[in-house]
Design an enzyme around this catalytic site. Structure first.
Site, PDB file in Angstrom:
ATOM      1  N   ASP A   1      -4.749  -2.217  -4.010  1.00  0.00           N
ATOM      2  CA  ASP A   1      -3.316  -2.107  -4.265  1.00  0.00           C
ATOM      3  C   ASP A   1      -2.740  -0.930  -3.477  1.00  0.00           C
ATOM      4  OD1 ASP A   1      -0.850  -2.649  -5.354  1.00  0.00           O
ATOM      5  OD2 ASP A   1      -1.207  -1.519  -7.195  1.00  0.00           O
TER       6      ASP A   1
ATOM      7  N   CYS B   1      10.089 -14.856 -18.921  1.00  0.00           N
ATOM      8  CA  CYS B   1      10.429 -13.560 -18.330  1.00  0.00           C
ATOM      9  C   CYS B   1      11.712 -13.000 -18.954  1.00  0.00           C
ATOM     10  CB  CYS B   1      10.595 -13.689 -16.818  1.00  0.00           C
ATOM     11  SG  CYS B   1      11.021 -12.114 -16.025  1.00  0.00           S
TER      12      CYS B   1
ATOM     13  N   CYS C   1       5.003  -4.774 -17.799  1.00  0.00           N
ATOM     14  CA  CYS C   1       5.344  -5.908 -18.662  1.00  0.00           C
ATOM     15  C   CYS C   1       4.269  -6.972 -18.480  1.00  0.00           C
ATOM     16  CB  CYS C   1       6.717  -6.464 -18.287  1.00  0.00           C
ATOM     17  SG  CYS C   1       7.215  -7.928 -19.231  1.00  0.00           S
TER      18      CYS C   1
END
Length: 360
Positions: A143, A207, A250
């Site tokens: 990442d 979402c 989230c």
């Protein structure tokens, strides 16, 4: 030589499993198929303030430009669900999201910083390869830098890209980290797997901010992970009520995904929850001083946002707690204690939060 490389590929995958990776695959560096989508995403501004995304342009889709000499990418995934996560972990997480006084932090961020864990283990994998073949060209990524991780992982056969843009696998859902080892070794490559999302659109529909603007298309500017982690300034007022009690990241699109009933527990202790981050309240975390924040979150990915943005995020959650939290007086008192904070960013979000309570 080809037989030697084939044997080496098999050995590399076995070493990867010994080092805690759930799966290791190999792909070539041709990502030309991903360039149009990347360009369209950047042109639409969906990367928001993540300027580093645009700065490297198409280099993200050209591994050999990023690390000259690269002909293969060894991709690896590491499961991160805490070892003590019970069979009902998804139900528990969904229940916490419904508790307005709870501080919800993404599962992946409750333990040790995955960047450090994966990078160290990929480095160990590279050293084992060096001991076997001698010096070779390589570079480790987790990442980091302009790398299209999901595209490389998908092409290597680690899984397929879900409609939420995360990688999915039938064996383990999406609760895992990805890492890459770029190399100049011409290893045999693995085949991609087929996608298995079908007509399902649960992730799109769930979402909270409707950041998934279409299958496989994410507008980061609306994504709660972006708003609570990447965004440096003020959280747009219109999005604050939609964030609820989510303080850092989230997981909604992953919690709702049917494939995550197969999510696997981590095989190492690094991703176990620390400092009660799986059960803390908003008021409790909002009381942390900057020294406490830095000390308790040493070695955590959360520390990267700093205490100021930590308070910003918590203030939004505390404001949203005006709708249904039983301990409103304690929340208002906690907010009041930060009303004159030295940071204008914190003051702004505290004032907004207090206004939500005064409306009630």
């Amino acid at each position: 030589m080809n037989d030697n490389l084939s044997a080496l590929a098999v050995t590399i995958k076995a070493w990867g499993r010994e080092l805690g990776f759930a799966d290791v695959r190999i792909t070539d560096v041709d990502l030309a198929h991903a360039e149009p989508g990347l360009k369209a995403w950047l042109d639409a501004g969906h990367h928001g303030e993540m300027d580093y995304m645009a700065a490297h342009g198409m280099k993200r889709a050209r591994p050999a430009e990023l690390v000259p000499g690269t002909v293969r990418v060894i991709t690896a995934r590491m499961d991160y669900l805490p070892r003590d996560a019970g069979d009902e972990w998804r139900a528990r997480e969904l229940k916490r999201i419904q508790d307005p006084s709870a501080a919800v932090i993404s599962v992946y961020a409750r333990g040790r910083d995955y960047h450090k864990v994966l990078r160290a283990r990929l480095q160990q994998l590279a050293e084992r390869i060096r001991n076997e073949v001698g010096d070779f060209g390589y570079r480790v990524f987790t990442d980091s830098a302009p790398v299209l991780e999901e595209e490389l992982a998908g092409k290597s056969g680690l899984g397929w890209r879900g409609k939420h843009t995360l990688l999915l696998t039938r064996e383990a859902g999406s609760m895992f980290f990805l890492g890459e080892l770029f190399t100049d070794l011409p290893l045999p490559v693995d085949e991609p797997v087929t996608a298995h999302c079908g007509q399902c659109r649960a992730c799109i529909d769930v979402c909270p901010t409707q950041a998934i603007v279409g299958p496989y298309r994410l507008d980061a500017r609306r994504c709660i992970s972006y708003l609570t982690i990447e965004l440096k300034g003020s959280i747009p007022v219109e999005l604050r009520p939609l964030i609820g009690n989510r303080v850092y990241g989230c997981d909604d699109c992953q919690l709702i995904c049917p494939w995550n009933k197969f999510a696997q527990r981590a095989v190492i202790p690094d991703f176990d929850a620390r400092n009660g981050l799986d059960s803390a309240s908003l008021v409790e975390l909002f009381a942390w001083s900057e020294d406490e924040f830095n000390r308790k979150l040493e070695g955590s990915p959360i520390r990267r946002i700093g205490h100021e943005r930590w308070l910003r995020n918590l203030a939004v959650g505390l404001g949203n707690a005006a709708h249904g939290a039983p301990d409103s007086e304690a929340i208002v008192a906690a907010l009041g204690a930060r009303a004159d904070h030295e940071s204008a960013l914190v003051r702004e979000h505290v004032a907004w939060a207090l206004a939500q309570h005064h409306k009630q």
